[in-house]
Scaffold this motif. Structure first.
Motif, PDB file in Angstrom:
ATOM      1  N   ILE A 157       0.841  -1.202   0.000  1.00 51.56           N
ATOM      2  CA  ILE A 157       0.000   0.000   0.000  1.00 51.56           C
ATOM      3  C   ILE A 157       0.874   1.249   0.000  1.00 51.56           C
ATOM      4  O   ILE A 157       0.599   2.217  -0.718  1.00 51.56           O
ATOM      5  N   ASP A 158       1.937   1.249   0.794  1.00 50.97           N
ATOM      6  CA  ASP A 158       2.844   2.393   0.836  1.00 50.97           C
ATOM      7  C   ASP A 158       3.481   2.630  -0.538  1.00 50.97           C
ATOM      8  O   ASP A 158       3.655   3.769  -0.977  1.00 50.97           O
ATOM      9  N   TYR A 159       3.849   1.544  -1.190  1.00 52.32           N
ATOM     10  CA  TYR A 159       4.431   1.617  -2.521  1.00 52.32           C
ATOM     11  C   TYR A 159       3.425   2.207  -3.514  1.00 52.32           C
ATOM     12  O   TYR A 159       3.752   3.112  -4.300  1.00 52.32           O
ATOM     13  N   LEU A 160       2.192   1.723  -3.456  1.00 51.09           N
ATOM     14  CA  LEU A 160       1.155   2.205  -4.363  1.00 51.09           C
ATOM     15  C   LEU A 160       0.807   3.671  -4.100  1.00 51.09           C
ATOM     16  O   LEU A 160       0.538   4.436  -5.039  1.00 51.09           O
ATOM     17  N   LYS A 161       0.823   4.079  -2.836  1.00 45.09           N
ATOM     18  CA  LYS A 161       0.561   5.481  -2.499  1.00 45.09           C
ATOM     19  C   LYS A 161       1.637   6.381  -3.099  1.00 45.09           C
ATOM     20  O   LYS A 161       1.349   7.486  -3.573  1.00 45.09           O
ATOM     21  N   SER A 162       2.874   5.914  -3.079  1.00 42.08           N
ATOM     22  CA  SER A 162       3.975   6.683  -3.672  1.00 42.08           C
ATOM     23  C   SER A 162       3.819   6.780  -5.184  1.00 42.08           C
ATOM     24  O   SER A 162       4.094   7.820  -5.781  1.00 42.08           O
ATOM     25  N   LEU A 163       3.374   5.683  -5.794  1.00 42.30           N
ATOM     26  CA  LEU A 163       3.127   5.706  -7.231  1.00 42.30           C
ATOM     27  C   LEU A 163       1.988   6.664  -7.582  1.00 42.30           C
ATOM     28  O   LEU A 163       2.060   7.409  -8.566  1.00 42.30           O
ATOM     29  N   ALA A 164       0.944   6.657  -6.770  1.00 41.16           N
ATOM     30  CA  ALA A 164      -0.189   7.549  -6.995  1.00 41.16           C
ATOM     31  C   ALA A 164       0.249   9.009  -6.926  1.00 41.16           C
ATOM     32  O   ALA A 164      -0.171   9.838  -7.738  1.00 41.16           O
ATOM     33  N   GLU A 165       1.112   9.321  -5.976  1.00 47.46           N
ATOM     34  CA  GLU A 165       1.625  10.686  -5.838  1.00 47.46           C
ATOM     35  C   GLU A 165       2.490  11.070  -7.028  1.00 47.46           C
ATOM     36  O   GLU A 165       2.496  12.227  -7.467  1.00 47.46           O
ATOM     37  N   LEU A 166       3.219  10.103  -7.572  1.00 50.68           N
ATOM     38  CA  LEU A 166       4.121  10.349  -8.687  1.00 50.68           C
ATOM     39  C   LEU A 166       3.373  10.670  -9.981  1.00 50.68           C
ATOM     40  O   LEU A 166       3.771  11.565 -10.743  1.00 50.68           O
TER      41      LEU A 166
END
Length: 233
Positions: A33-42
């Motif tokens: 989830i943390d990884y996906l949140k970072s991708l979403a922000e990117l």
């Protein structure tokens, strides 16, 4: 870990689990989830929520100061005695710059940065002796913020948010950006966002999806505009 930025959905999809593995190697106490949140922000800065179609659409643009010398037939202009970074631009004696905000595509912005870097390389060819490529200077403060006379005034802090895109899009050598590559990016960015959102939904993290974030932001802007119009009337 600096997350790779992909212009192609196929590349993004093919490299997803490889990058996730590298993410876990560097950040031991995190989850997907943390990884996906970072991708979403990117990727979310290159999208917007379309109310009419109720879906995400590509919007790869940036707002920038376009500075020029006085021309009073323009509307909505302001005096620009300094750039965003606090350093005064070179101007004609006795004349201040005037600026207006301009929205340009990320392809135009990338070409502008490419022109700046190539201009620097041309002037310093003997010193550099052919060493280095475009990527070596993509975030050089002096090159990026330097300006003589009129032209776009780059905000260095704002420029930081464009670095992932520029690293993926700009050529290592050359003077022109690839229009076909940019068109592919505009087509792929929605697919990338939908892929990220689908994975967030699969782990019950609906509130972190790009769709929900941009829809909420769009609704907030509409509400603020309505309040402003009510006050004005």
């Amino acid at each position: 870990m600096e997350l790779p930025f992909y212009l192609s959905f196929t590349e993004f999809e093919n490299q997803y689990y490889n990058n996730l593995e590298r993410w876990f190697e560097q950040y031991h106490n995190t989850s997907e989830i943390d990884y996906l949140k970072s991708l979403a922000e990117l990727y979310s800065p290159y999208l917007y929520y379309n109310f009419a179609n109720e879906r995400l659409q590509a919007e790869a643009s940036i707002q920038i100061k376009d500075c020029f010398f006085p021309n009073h037939d323009k509307i909505g202009i302001s005096f620009c005695t300094q750039c965003e970074n606090g350093k005064p631009a070179k101007a004609v004696k006795g004349m201040n710059h005037i600026f207006e905000w301009k929205t340009i595509t990320m392809m135009e912005y990338a070409q502008h940065i490419l022109d700046k870097i190539n201009g620097f390389l041309l002037k310093n060819d003997e010193v550099l002796n052919g060493q280095g490529n475009i990527m070596d200077f993509v975030n050089d403060y002096g090159i990026i913020t330097g300006r003589e006379g009129a032209g776009y005034c780059i905000n260095y802090n704002q420029h930081q948010s464009t670095i992932p895109f520029l690293k993926a899009y700009l050529p290592y050598y050359g003077r022109t950006v690839d229009m076909a590559k940019y068109r592919d990016f505009l087509f792929s960015i929605v697919q990338i966002a939908e892929c990220i959102d689908q994975k967030l939904k699969s782990v019950q993290a609906f509130e972190h999806t790009i769709y929900n974030k941009l829809k909420s932001e769009a609704k907030f802007k509409v509400q603020m505009n309505r309040q402003f119009l009510t006050i004005c009337n």
